[in-house]
Design an enzyme around this catalytic site. Structure first.
Site, PDB file in Angstrom:
ATOM      1  N   LEU A  93      62.248  26.896  50.309  1.00 12.49           N
ATOM      2  CA  LEU A  93      62.945  26.614  49.052  1.00 12.49           C
ATOM      3  C   LEU A  93      64.352  27.202  49.062  1.00 12.49           C
ATOM      4  O   LEU A  93      64.662  28.072  49.883  1.00 12.49           O
ATOM      5  CB  LEU A  93      62.117  27.208  47.903  1.00 12.49           C
ATOM      6  CG  LEU A  93      60.729  26.577  47.753  1.00 12.49           C
ATOM      7  CD1 LEU A  93      59.786  27.481  46.958  1.00 12.49           C
ATOM      8  CD2 LEU A  93      60.835  25.203  47.097  1.00 12.49           C
ATOM      9  N   PRO A  94      65.201  26.767  48.120  1.00 10.40           N
ATOM     10  CA  PRO A  94      66.608  27.192  48.178  1.00 10.40           C
ATOM     11  C   PRO A  94      66.861  28.688  47.973  1.00 10.40           C
ATOM     12  O   PRO A  94      67.641  29.283  48.709  1.00 10.40           O
ATOM     13  CB  PRO A  94      67.274  26.385  47.047  1.00 10.40           C
ATOM     14  CG  PRO A  94      66.382  25.205  46.823  1.00 10.40           C
ATOM     15  CD  PRO A  94      64.997  25.691  47.120  1.00 10.40           C
ATOM     16  N   THR A 120      65.227  31.507  52.858  1.00 12.80           N
ATOM     17  CA  THR A 120      66.108  32.677  52.937  1.00 12.80           C
ATOM     18  C   THR A 120      66.403  33.096  51.501  1.00 12.80           C
ATOM     19  O   THR A 120      67.067  32.362  50.768  1.00 12.80           O
ATOM     20  CB  THR A 120      67.430  32.323  53.649  1.00 12.80           C
ATOM     21  OG1 THR A 120      67.132  31.855  54.965  1.00 12.80           O
ATOM     22  CG2 THR A 120      68.329  33.542  53.743  1.00 12.80           C
ATOM     23  N   LYS A 177      67.190  38.847  58.799  1.00 11.87           N
ATOM     24  CA  LYS A 177      67.983  37.607  58.702  1.00 11.87           C
ATOM     25  C   LYS A 177      69.390  37.883  58.151  1.00 11.87           C
ATOM     26  O   LYS A 177      70.385  37.445  58.719  1.00 11.87           O
ATOM     27  CB  LYS A 177      67.217  36.641  57.792  1.00 11.87           C
ATOM     28  CG  LYS A 177      67.991  35.453  57.286  1.00 11.87           C
ATOM     29  CD  LYS A 177      67.914  34.274  58.213  1.00 11.87           C
ATOM     30  CE  LYS A 177      68.810  33.151  57.700  1.00 11.87           C
ATOM     31  NZ  LYS A 177      68.984  32.095  58.643  1.00 11.87           N
ATOM     32  N   LYS A 191      76.236  31.902  51.549  1.00 10.87           N
ATOM     33  CA  LYS A 191      74.982  32.250  50.860  1.00 10.87           C
ATOM     34  C   LYS A 191      74.389  33.533  51.475  1.00 10.87           C
ATOM     35  O   LYS A 191      74.022  34.470  50.776  1.00 10.87           O
ATOM     36  CB  LYS A 191      73.966  31.102  50.985  1.00 10.87           C
ATOM     37  CG  LYS A 191      72.607  31.481  50.425  1.00 10.87           C
ATOM     38  CD  LYS A 191      71.487  30.498  50.741  1.00 10.87           C
ATOM     39  CE  LYS A 191      70.143  31.120  50.340  1.00 10.87           C
ATOM     40  NZ  LYS A 191      68.994  30.276  50.576  1.00 10.87           N
TER      41      LYS A 191
HETATM   42  P1  NAD Z   1      67.324  21.894  50.836  1.00  8.22           P
HETATM   43  O1  NAD Z   1      68.078  22.090  49.573  1.00  8.22           O
HETATM   44  O2  NAD Z   1      67.650  20.747  51.719  1.00  8.22           O
HETATM   45  O3  NAD Z   1      65.743  21.838  50.521  1.00  8.22           O
HETATM   46  C1  NAD Z   1      65.115  22.555  49.499  1.00  8.22           C
HETATM   47  C2  NAD Z   1      64.020  21.660  48.931  1.00  8.22           C
HETATM   48  O4  NAD Z   1      63.271  22.410  47.968  1.00  8.22           O
HETATM   49  C3  NAD Z   1      64.573  20.427  48.189  1.00  8.22           C
HETATM   50  O5  NAD Z   1      63.979  19.252  48.731  1.00  8.22           O
HETATM   51  C4  NAD Z   1      64.165  20.664  46.734  1.00  8.22           C
HETATM   52  O6  NAD Z   1      63.877  19.466  46.030  1.00  8.22           O
HETATM   53  C5  NAD Z   1      62.929  21.523  46.918  1.00  8.22           C
HETATM   54  N1  NAD Z   1      62.585  22.287  45.722  1.00  8.22           N
HETATM   55  C6  NAD Z   1      63.389  23.077  44.962  1.00  8.22           C
HETATM   56  N2  NAD Z   1      62.687  23.613  43.948  1.00  8.22           N
HETATM   57  C7  NAD Z   1      61.399  23.167  44.083  1.00  8.22           C
HETATM   58  C8  NAD Z   1      60.206  23.363  43.341  1.00  8.22           C
HETATM   59  N3  NAD Z   1      60.194  24.126  42.242  1.00  8.22           N
HETATM   60  N4  NAD Z   1      59.087  22.735  43.757  1.00  8.22           N
HETATM   61  C9  NAD Z   1      59.092  21.947  44.854  1.00  8.22           C
HETATM   62  N5  NAD Z   1      60.210  21.717  45.596  1.00  8.22           N
HETATM   63  C10 NAD Z   1      61.342  22.320  45.211  1.00  8.22           C
HETATM   64  O7  NAD Z   1      67.497  23.279  51.637  1.00  8.22           O
HETATM   65  P2  NAD Z   1      67.264  23.523  53.222  1.00  8.22           P
HETATM   66  O8  NAD Z   1      68.536  23.313  53.947  1.00  8.22           O
HETATM   67  O9  NAD Z   1      66.029  22.815  53.658  1.00  8.22           O
HETATM   68  O10 NAD Z   1      67.025  25.094  53.217  1.00  8.22           O
HETATM   69  C11 NAD Z   1      65.809  25.671  52.754  1.00  8.22           C
HETATM   70  C12 NAD Z   1      65.854  27.158  52.965  1.00  8.22           C
HETATM   71  O11 NAD Z   1      66.038  27.435  54.351  1.00  8.22           O
HETATM   72  C13 NAD Z   1      67.006  27.862  52.229  1.00  8.22           C
HETATM   73  O12 NAD Z   1      66.554  29.088  51.724  1.00  8.22           O
HETATM   74  C14 NAD Z   1      68.055  28.035  53.322  1.00  8.22           C
HETATM   75  O13 NAD Z   1      68.911  29.136  53.082  1.00  8.22           O
HETATM   76  C15 NAD Z   1      67.177  28.266  54.532  1.00  8.22           C
HETATM   77  N6  NAD Z   1      67.803  27.914  55.814  1.00  8.22           N
HETATM   78  C16 NAD Z   1      68.452  26.730  55.952  1.00  8.22           C
HETATM   79  C17 NAD Z   1      69.038  26.410  57.172  1.00  8.22           C
HETATM   80  C18 NAD Z   1      69.750  25.088  57.381  1.00  8.22           C
HETATM   81  O14 NAD Z   1      70.401  24.931  58.415  1.00  8.22           O
HETATM   82  N7  NAD Z   1      69.644  24.129  56.475  1.00  8.22           N
HETATM   83  C19 NAD Z   1      68.951  27.309  58.257  1.00  8.22           C
HETATM   84  C20 NAD Z   1      68.242  28.503  58.084  1.00  8.22           C
HETATM   85  C21 NAD Z   1      67.677  28.795  56.862  1.00  8.22           C
END
Ligand code: NAD
Length: 296
Positions: free
Chosen positions: A65-66, A96, A171, A246
């Site tokens: 999740l975000p 994260t 991290k 972030k």
């Molecule tokens: P994203 O925004 O693409 O995905 C998050 C998903 O969570 C979305 O599909 C959203 O609809 C869903 N969501 C939000 N609230 C919700 C709820 N209450 N119930 C169900 N679903 C819900 O983000 P991402 O890029 O996939 O990143 C996710 C996590 O991973 C973050 O914490 C980010 O910091 C971490 N991260 C991302 C990357 C990257 O390269 N994208 C790399 C390392 C870590």
């Protein structure tokens, strides 16, 4: 076969959930976005209608999740995972998030009798799709060892960093260091060029001298020396400046609460917030080079 509830099927979650389904597990997919659930179903998961439907038969719950507020709500909210998960279910939060929220949610899980770890990742969207993520885990030995089977499907390297929240600590400290050495590397290449030393020659020298670091040799922010680096694609992300910001903000919040001196971490956050202010935080985080050479 294990039944796994997967909540949060965004850029990262979709690849991770797909790999679990490909490995033969039943994956109950839940997201606020119907399109995201549709993509997961196309990848072999089954659609869940709500948290109850997702978790009531699950042996393992994985979330991606975000931010901390989403994680607290998804687990501890009125309609949250804790209310519907079956006894003995294992919970793995891969998001994260801030260290304090991670520790709070895990304490609450343990209070309700569930085993839970924080397991943030590095490796990006490519690593999520390929199943080559690195997981940094915090939690009890027992919860960590129970999580191995699932984590090893989604990742290549899995580390136990200690107690609850220590995955998040690893991290943000790693990414704070990455932000700092990326900015330092950009400064050095920019100065070298202004003084008449071309990027390739400086790279050849410094990459075998004491200035050598990962930002230089794997991700060189000056176009030329490292072919796969985003600098050769006009800083198309990659790992965006917004994502780096972030993580730097999480590191600064944690540093404030721990009263740790992180002057370069503070400065790095300020530099990346300038990219955000300029509306350029969608660029790769090595795009700090453009801020320094005036081409942003
Ligand atoms: P994203 O925004 O693409 O995905 C998050 C998903 O969570 C979305 O599909 C959203 O609809 C869903 N969501 C939000 N609230 C919700 C709820 N209450 N119930 C169900 N679903 C819900 O983000 P991402 O890029 O996939 O990143 C996710 C996590 O991973 C973050 O914490 C980010 O910091 C971490 N991260 C991302 C990357 C990257 O390269 N994208 C790399 C390392 C870590």
């Amino acid at each position: 076969m294990t039944t796994i509830a997967f909540i949060g099927l965004g850029n990262m979650g979709i690849g991770m959930a797909s790999n679990l389904a490909k490995a033969g597990h039943e994956v109950r997919a839940l997201d606020l976005s119907k399109d995201a659930i549709g993509r997961a179903v196309a990848a072999g998961c089954t659609a869940a209608k709500n948290a109850k439907d997702a978790v009531e038969s699950a042996d393992v719950v994985v979330t991606m999740l975000p931010a901390g507020a989403h994680v607290k709500m998804v687990y501890g909210g009125e309609d949250g995972v804790f209310n519907y998960a079956k006894a003995g279910a294992l919970m793995i939060d891969c998001s994260t998030i801030d260290v304090a929220s991670a520790r709070e949610v895990i304490a609450s899980a343990e209070h309700k009798g569930f085993a839970m770890i924080d397991a943030p990742v590095s490796g990006g969207v490519g690593g999520a799709a390929a199943g080559t993520l690195t997981f940094m885990c915090g939690g009890t030995n027992e919860a960590y060892s129970r999580a191995q089977e699932v984590l090893n499907i989604m990742g290549k390297n899995v580390f136990h960093a200690g107690d609850a929240g220590n995955g998040q600590v690893a991290k943000i400290c790693n990414n704070m260091l990455l932000g700092i050495h990326m900015i330092g590397t950009c400064e050095a290449f920019n100065l070298a060029e202004k003084l008449g030393l071309d990027a390739q020659t400086f790279y050849d020298i410094s990459s075998t001298a004491s200035g050598q670091n990962w930002s230089m040799t794997s991700y060189c922010p000056a176009p030329g020396p490292v072919e796969s680096a985003p600098s050769n694609r006009d800083y198309e992300a990659g790992f965006s400046a917004a994502m780096m910001l972030k993580d730097l903000r999480l590191a600064q919040d944690a540093a404030t609460s721990a009263r740790a001196a992180t002057p370069l971490g503070t400065q790095s956050e300020a530099m990346y917030s300038l990219m955000e202010a300029a509306g350029k935080d969608g660029l790769d985080f090595s795009g700090i080079m453009k801020l320094l050479n005036g081409s942003l």
